[in-house]
Design a protein around this motif. Sequence first.
Motif, short mmCIF file in Angstrom:
data_model
loop_
_atom_site.label_atom_id
_atom_site.label_comp_id
_atom_site.label_asym_id
_atom_site.label_seq_id
_atom_site.Cartn_x
_atom_site.Cartn_y
_atom_site.Cartn_z
N VAL A 8 0.85 -1.19 0.00
CA VAL A 8 0.00 0.00 0.00
C VAL A 8 0.88 1.24 0.00
N SER A 11 0.45 6.53 2.96
CA SER A 11 -0.72 7.32 3.35
C SER A 11 -1.96 6.43 3.52
N GLU A 12 -2.08 5.38 2.71
CA GLU A 12 -3.21 4.45 2.84
C GLU A 12 -3.13 3.68 4.15
N TYR A 13 -1.90 3.29 4.54
CA TYR A 13 -1.73 2.61 5.83
C TYR A 13 -2.15 3.54 6.97
N MET A 15 -4.22 6.02 6.94
CA MET A 15 -5.67 6.21 6.94
C MET A 15 -6.41 4.98 7.45
N SER A 16 -5.82 3.79 7.29
CA SER A 16 -6.50 2.56 7.73
C SER A 16 -6.35 2.31 9.23
#
Length: 174
Positions: A8, A11-13, A15-16
């Motif tokens: 990923v 930034s996706e990590y 946000m999760s």
Amino acid sequence: SLTAIDQVLYSEYVMSSAPPAAIYVADAHDLGHKLIFELDPRLVVFTIEKLFGGPGEFLKRPREVSQIEQRIMSKVMGRAFHELEKAWRQVFEFKITEDSFESNAEFVQILPGVEPAMVCTFEVAVYDQTSFINICYPYVMLERMMGRSSMSQWISSATSEVSPVVRERSQETL
């Protein structure tokens, strides 16, 4: 048990990861990068409670980990980092030490948001409760390890048949 390995964007990590979290930022010496070891805060409270002889019950809702709990868990995390070092030793030998603790992933910047990362998600089952541990490795750290001949050799050998003895030893290590 390992439930997922995902590539990923960092930034996706971030946000999760929902606050409150128990995020241990670790320094991977000899690689010049940091990695993230994220635990379910309910697992942290459970672990501390069991360490001090309590019944060890999972909270219904996660809460922030107190500073006292953070200090106690730092000792536990030191052992976890040592085990992580042992697991990687066949591929690349490096030392991991705790750098910092954070309860919100938005405040942890180990990489620019557009950089790729590998996130390994583990499900932790204790009694009838399930929890999680996430380990986030910056891709640039893995690339540096792959540049070593031992890593390349390890990857190329992964496509061949593994003997039962090696498989059993790997399962014990995991």
